[in-house]
Scaffold this motif. Structure first.
Motif, PDB file in Angstrom:
ATOM      1  N   LYS A 164       0.833  -1.208   0.000  1.00 14.11           N
ATOM      2  CA  LYS A 164       0.000   0.000   0.000  1.00 14.11           C
ATOM      3  C   LYS A 164       0.864   1.253   0.000  1.00 14.11           C
ATOM      4  CE  LYS A 164      -3.989   2.108   2.278  1.00 14.11           C
ATOM      5  NZ  LYS A 164      -3.499   3.473   2.069  1.00 14.11           N
ATOM      6  N   PHE A 165       1.956   1.227   0.776  1.00 12.83           N
ATOM      7  CA  PHE A 165       2.856   2.375   0.818  1.00 12.83           C
ATOM      8  C   PHE A 165       3.394   2.677  -0.579  1.00 12.83           C
ATOM      9  CE2 PHE A 165       7.319   3.815   0.988  1.00 12.83           C
ATOM     10  CZ  PHE A 165       7.134   5.059   1.574  1.00 12.83           C
ATOM     11  N   HIS A 166       3.832   1.650  -1.264  1.00 10.10           N
ATOM     12  CA  HIS A 166       4.379   1.849  -2.610  1.00 10.10           C
ATOM     13  C   HIS A 166       3.311   2.317  -3.574  1.00 10.10           C
ATOM     14  CE1 HIS A 166       6.244   0.456  -6.533  1.00 10.10           C
ATOM     15  NE2 HIS A 166       7.161   1.253  -6.028  1.00 10.10           N
ATOM     16  N   ALA A 167       2.135   1.739  -3.469  1.00  7.12           N
ATOM     17  CA  ALA A 167       1.047   2.112  -4.375  1.00  7.12           C
ATOM     18  C   ALA A 167       0.634   3.566  -4.189  1.00  7.12           C
ATOM     19  CB  ALA A 167      -0.152   1.191  -4.149  1.00  7.12           C
ATOM     20  N   ASP A 168       0.732   4.056  -2.949  1.00  9.61           N
ATOM     21  CA  ASP A 168       0.299   5.425  -2.651  1.00  9.61           C
ATOM     22  C   ASP A 168       1.407   6.457  -2.823  1.00  9.61           C
ATOM     23  OD1 ASP A 168      -2.152   4.369  -1.997  1.00  9.61           O
ATOM     24  OD2 ASP A 168      -1.823   4.429   0.186  1.00  9.61           O
ATOM     25  N   ALA A 169       2.585   6.029  -3.249  1.00 15.94           N
ATOM     26  CA  ALA A 169       3.740   6.937  -3.299  1.00 15.94           C
ATOM     27  C   ALA A 169       3.727   7.880  -4.493  1.00 15.94           C
ATOM     28  CB  ALA A 169       5.037   6.128  -3.299  1.00 15.94           C
ATOM     29  N   GLY A 170       2.784   7.698  -5.401  1.00 15.36           N
ATOM     30  CA  GLY A 170       2.648   8.612  -6.541  1.00 15.36           C
ATOM     31  C   GLY A 170       3.884   8.693  -7.398  1.00 15.36           C
ATOM     32  N   GLU A 171       4.316   9.904  -7.675  1.00 14.68           N
ATOM     33  CA  GLU A 171       5.460  10.104  -8.578  1.00 14.68           C
ATOM     34  C   GLU A 171       6.786   9.656  -7.956  1.00 14.68           C
ATOM     35  OE1 GLU A 171       6.259  14.809  -7.415  1.00 14.68           O
ATOM     36  OE2 GLU A 171       5.303  14.284  -9.312  1.00 14.68           O
ATOM     37  N   LEU A 172       6.777   9.329  -6.669  1.00 16.88           N
ATOM     38  CA  LEU A 172       8.007   8.867  -6.013  1.00 16.88           C
ATOM     39  C   LEU A 172       8.199   7.362  -6.129  1.00 16.88           C
ATOM     40  CD1 LEU A 172       7.875  11.029  -2.739  1.00 16.88           C
ATOM     41  CD2 LEU A 172       9.144  11.502  -4.854  1.00 16.88           C
ATOM     42  N   LYS A 173       7.208   6.651  -6.679  1.00 21.24           N
ATOM     43  CA  LYS A 173       7.262   5.190  -6.757  1.00 21.24           C
ATOM     44  C   LYS A 173       8.523   4.676  -7.430  1.00 21.24           C
ATOM     45  CE  LYS A 173       3.575   2.892  -7.952  1.00 21.24           C
ATOM     46  NZ  LYS A 173       2.329   2.477  -8.640  1.00 21.24           N
ATOM     47  N   SER A 174       8.999   5.401  -8.427  1.00 24.70           N
ATOM     48  CA  SER A 174      10.142   4.913  -9.202  1.00 24.70           C
ATOM     49  C   SER A 174      11.425   4.875  -8.379  1.00 24.70           C
ATOM     50  CB  SER A 174      10.355   5.791 -10.443  1.00 24.70           C
ATOM     51  OG  SER A 174      10.666   7.120 -10.059  1.00 24.70           O
ATOM     52  N   ARG A 175      11.474   5.639  -7.282  1.00 29.43           N
ATOM     53  CA  ARG A 175      12.680   5.647  -6.444  1.00 29.43           C
ATOM     54  C   ARG A 175      12.535   4.754  -5.221  1.00 29.43           C
ATOM     55  NH1 ARG A 175      12.445  11.630  -6.536  1.00 29.43           N
ATOM     56  NH2 ARG A 175      13.272  12.294  -8.549  1.00 29.43           N
ATOM     57  N   ILE A 176      11.412   4.073  -5.099  1.00 27.73           N
ATOM     58  CA  ILE A 176      11.146   3.221  -3.939  1.00 27.73           C
ATOM     59  C   ILE A 176      11.122   1.757  -4.379  1.00 27.73           C
ATOM     60  CG2 ILE A 176       9.469   2.622  -2.160  1.00 27.73           C
ATOM     61  CD1 ILE A 176       8.551   5.585  -2.267  1.00 27.73           C
ATOM     62  N   VAL A 177      11.903   0.942  -3.686  1.00 34.50           N
ATOM     63  CA  VAL A 177      11.958  -0.489  -3.990  1.00 34.50           C
ATOM     64  C   VAL A 177      11.206  -1.228  -2.877  1.00 34.50           C
ATOM     65  CG1 VAL A 177      13.419  -2.474  -4.480  1.00 34.50           C
ATOM     66  CG2 VAL A 177      14.233  -0.144  -5.020  1.00 34.50           C
ATOM     67  N   PRO A 178       9.969  -1.662  -3.126  1.00 39.39           N
ATOM     68  CA  PRO A 178       9.222  -2.371  -2.089  1.00 39.39           C
ATOM     69  C   PRO A 178       9.689  -3.824  -1.992  1.00 39.39           C
ATOM     70  CG  PRO A 178       7.901  -2.210  -4.067  1.00 39.39           C
ATOM     71  CD  PRO A 178       9.187  -1.505  -4.376  1.00 39.39           C
ATOM     72  N   CYS A 179       9.976  -4.280  -0.802  1.00 37.94           N
ATOM     73  CA  CYS A 179      10.498  -5.646  -0.615  1.00 37.94           C
ATOM     74  C   CYS A 179       9.596  -6.414   0.345  1.00 37.94           C
ATOM     75  CB  CYS A 179      11.917  -5.602  -0.074  1.00 37.94           C
ATOM     76  SG  CYS A 179      13.068  -4.651  -1.109  1.00 37.94           S
ATOM     77  N   GLU A 180       9.397  -7.698   0.027  1.00 39.96           N
ATOM     78  CA  GLU A 180       8.465  -8.498   0.826  1.00 39.96           C
ATOM     79  C   GLU A 180       9.160  -9.524   1.699  1.00 39.96           C
ATOM     80  OE1 GLU A 180       5.245  -9.944  -1.537  1.00 39.96           O
ATOM     81  OE2 GLU A 180       4.724  -7.939  -2.279  1.00 39.96           O
ATOM     82  N   THR A 181      10.480  -9.668   1.541  1.00 37.84           N
ATOM     83  CA  THR A 181      11.261 -10.542   2.424  1.00 37.84           C
ATOM     84  C   THR A 181      12.542  -9.822   2.821  1.00 37.84           C
ATOM     85  OG1 THR A 181      12.568 -11.578   0.669  1.00 37.84           O
ATOM     86  CG2 THR A 181      10.412 -12.582   1.186  1.00 37.84           C
ATOM     87  N   ILE A 182      13.110 -10.238   3.942  1.00 39.98           N
ATOM     88  CA  ILE A 182      14.375  -9.653   4.399  1.00 39.98           C
ATOM     89  C   ILE A 182      15.471  -9.889   3.365  1.00 39.98           C
ATOM     90  CG2 ILE A 182      16.248  -9.977   6.059  1.00 39.98           C
ATOM     91  CD1 ILE A 182      14.209  -8.251   7.253  1.00 39.98           C
ATOM     92  N   GLU A 183      15.490 -11.099   2.782  1.00 35.55           N
ATOM     93  CA  GLU A 183      16.515 -11.427   1.788  1.00 35.55           C
ATOM     94  C   GLU A 183      16.437 -10.478   0.602  1.00 35.55           C
ATOM     95  OE1 GLU A 183      15.519 -15.184   4.060  1.00 35.55           O
ATOM     96  OE2 GLU A 183      14.390 -13.522   3.151  1.00 35.55           O
ATOM     97  N   GLU A 184      15.223 -10.277   0.103  1.00 32.25           N
ATOM     98  CA  GLU A 184      15.020  -9.375  -1.040  1.00 32.25           C
ATOM     99  C   GLU A 184      15.414  -7.951  -0.667  1.00 32.25           C
ATOM    100  OE1 GLU A 184      11.286  -7.714  -3.781  1.00 32.25           O
ATOM    101  OE2 GLU A 184      10.921  -9.117  -2.117  1.00 32.25           O
ATOM    102  N   PHE A 185      15.069  -7.548   0.539  1.00 28.23           N
ATOM    103  CA  PHE A 185      15.356  -6.192   1.023  1.00 28.23           C
ATOM    104  C   PHE A 185      16.858  -5.930   1.086  1.00 28.23           C
ATOM    105  CE2 PHE A 185      16.234  -3.674   4.964  1.00 28.23           C
ATOM    106  CZ  PHE A 185      15.726  -2.453   4.551  1.00 28.23           C
ATOM    107  N   VAL A 186      17.600  -6.827   1.718  1.00 30.44           N
ATOM    108  CA  VAL A 186      19.048  -6.646   1.868  1.00 30.44           C
ATOM    109  C   VAL A 186      19.734  -6.635   0.498  1.00 30.44           C
ATOM    110  CG1 VAL A 186      21.161  -7.705   2.758  1.00 30.44           C
ATOM    111  CG2 VAL A 186      19.121  -7.568   4.210  1.00 30.44           C
ATOM    112  N   ALA A 187      19.298  -7.510  -0.376  1.00 29.29           N
ATOM    113  CA  ALA A 187      19.902  -7.604  -1.710  1.00 29.29           C
ATOM    114  C   ALA A 187      19.671  -6.343  -2.536  1.00 29.29           C
ATOM    115  CB  ALA A 187      19.349  -8.815  -2.449  1.00 29.29           C
TER     116      ALA A 187
END
Length: 476
Positions: A41-64
């Motif tokens: 939801k945070f990423h979906a609501d980020a509007g024009e800033l979405k392109s600079r935000i990397v939403p991650c659903e696991t710790i592994e994905e986040f750290v990588a």
């Protein structure tokens, strides 16, 4: 796709606003929240800033997703939750990676966490962030404690998101381990004192002069255009002039008089006591909040004891009295800031931080809750006299104290005679009177201590005799 420059865990209000601020300033950021739906939801609501935000659903994905060495901001509830999140992160991190606690942590926890990572290749930053939700989103004051090397890794990002004062970013590295969180704690202690003093002045205007909330708001608005210009004075005018949409009455008159607190004010008072540095304004403010929470007991006490029988609050010249209130508040605020800086100076020596006092005053000039006009003057005072024992003995502030001391004395006297509680204002007056008196009364205390416990004392003439002629057979 390029990796993120920084990561953030915890998308509550503060975390989400900080992440949006980071992205808005041109930084690519990876985000993670324990609840996956919150991240989406945070990423979906980020509007024009979405392109600079990397939403991650696991710790592994986040750290990588973060460029090594990886700086990771942890923006969750202070305490054990932070330790648990650190433990969850550790297996996925590599040498040089940095965990950053940006919550209102106890600096002693920060020091413990910093030390726990020694010899692991990982490091820790304790980062004080002031300015509330609005500051997190558009520019906070940021106080950093950690290694200089770890600060260098995040400096560009933090500089970009910090509040600006005349173009200068309100962020600084203040020392190792708990330095940043300690400074933030004292910031909050000063904030407690400042707010309590404002509330006491409001009480004198409301209960002494019988002014309405709107009228009192006008007074604060006028003061905000003068030497008391500050964020807290500014918002006090606004809250006093606001109308309750449910009743049409002043909003402030509909609010229960029970103040909350999250612990930082209490920590400030405890650390001041631990280091033997008087911080009476902070202590009075913490105690006042505690008394405010005892609503039912206070109501019962009023029925039993009644209010003081002092008659009508008499003011011969209302305009002159309000001017005295303005100057009294200025004097008391100076006392609170002086005490806060004295506590930081003592901690700097005790923990080997070399806290830069002019820099601290400088980064508090914008973004933070206690930002005020005279922080410029504090910056200047400590720049000219970096080793001054106390702010109030620097030339500029000594002159201000002398100028406003009479008003504070008259206001405290009027309040006491009128039965109006002013613990923080009175504490400032007591502090000034005690600090400026070369010959105090502790000689009697030393005599008492020697009488009942043979604790000894030093003599004014330096003679080698350290006990009094009290006799023998005493217990204590």
């Amino acid at each position: 796709m390029s990796q993120a420059e920084i990561g953030l865990i915890g998308l509550g209000v503060m975390g989400a606003n900080l992440a949006l601020n980071i992205a808005e300033k041109g930084n690519r950021i990876a985000v993670f929240n324990r609840t996956v739906e919150t991240t989406r939801k945070f990423h979906a609501d980020a509007g024009e800033l979405k392109s600079r935000i990397v939403p991650c659903e696991t710790i592994e994905e986040f750290v990588a997703a973060i460029r090594p060495p990886r700086p990771i901001i942890i923006m969750i509830k202070a305490g054990e939750s932070v330790d648990q999140q650190m433990e969850a992160l550790k297996p996925h991190l590599a040498s040089g990676d940095i965990m950053i606690d940006a919550g209102n942590a106890n600096f002693r926890d920060t020091m413990r966490r910093f030390d726990s990572l020694k010899d692991t290749g990982l490091t820790f930053i304790g980062m004080g962030v002031s300015g509330g939700e609005e500051g997190a989103r558009h520019g906070p004051s940021i106080m950093v404690g950690g290694t200089e090397e770890s600060y260098a890794r995040v400096e560009e990002v933090l500089t970009s998101i910090a509040a600006k004062y005349d173009g200068e970013p309100c962020v600084a590295w203040l020392g190792e381990n708990g330095a940043g969180h300690f400074v933030k704690t004292i910031h909050n202690g000063i904030e407690y004192a400042d707010m309590q003093m404002i509330a006491e002045i409001y009480g004198i205007l409301r209960d002494g002069l019988r002014m309405t909330a709107e009228e009192i708001g006008e007074v604060f608005g006028t003061w905000n255009r003068g030497r008391l210009n500050s964020y807290l004075i500014e918002i006090t005018e606004k809250v006093l002039k606001a109308t309750d949409p449910l009743t049409g009455k002043p909003m402030v008159d509909m609010i229960l008089d029970k103040a909350g607190q999250k612990g930082t004010g209490k920590w400030s008072a405890i650390e001041a006591q631990t280091m033997g540095v008087p911080a009476t304004g902070i202590e009075a403010a913490v105690a006042a909040r505690s008394i405010s929470s005892m609503k039912e007991e206070r109501e019962t006490a009023e029925k039993i004891l009644g209010l003081p029988s002092v008659g009508e609050f008499q003011v011969a010249d209302k305009a002159a009295f309000i001017t005295d209130l303005e100057n009294a508040l200025l004097a008391a605020k100076i006392g609170a800031y002086a005490q806060g800086f004295a506590v930081m100076s003592a901690a700097s020596k005790e923990f080997g931080w070399s806290l830069p006092m002019p820099t601290i005053a400088r980064i508090w000039r914008a973004g933070c809750i206690i930002r005020s006009q005279f922080l410029d003057e504090i910056t200047s005072a400590f720049t000219k006299a970096p080793d001054a024992a106390n702010l109030i003995v620097t030339p500029a502030f000594a002159a201000l104290v002398k100028e406003t001391d009479g008003a504070l004395r008259r206001i405290v006297s009027a309040a006491v005679l009128g039965g109006l509680p002013v613990p923080a204002l009175a504490s400032a007056l007591g502090y000034f009177d005690s600090y400026r008196r070369g010959r105090g009364t502790a000689n009697v205390i030393q005599a008492q201590r020697d009488f009942f416990g043979a604790h000894g004392f030093d003599r004014v003439d330096g003679a080698d005799s350290h006990h009094g002629p009290w006799g023998s057979g005493l217990n204590g």
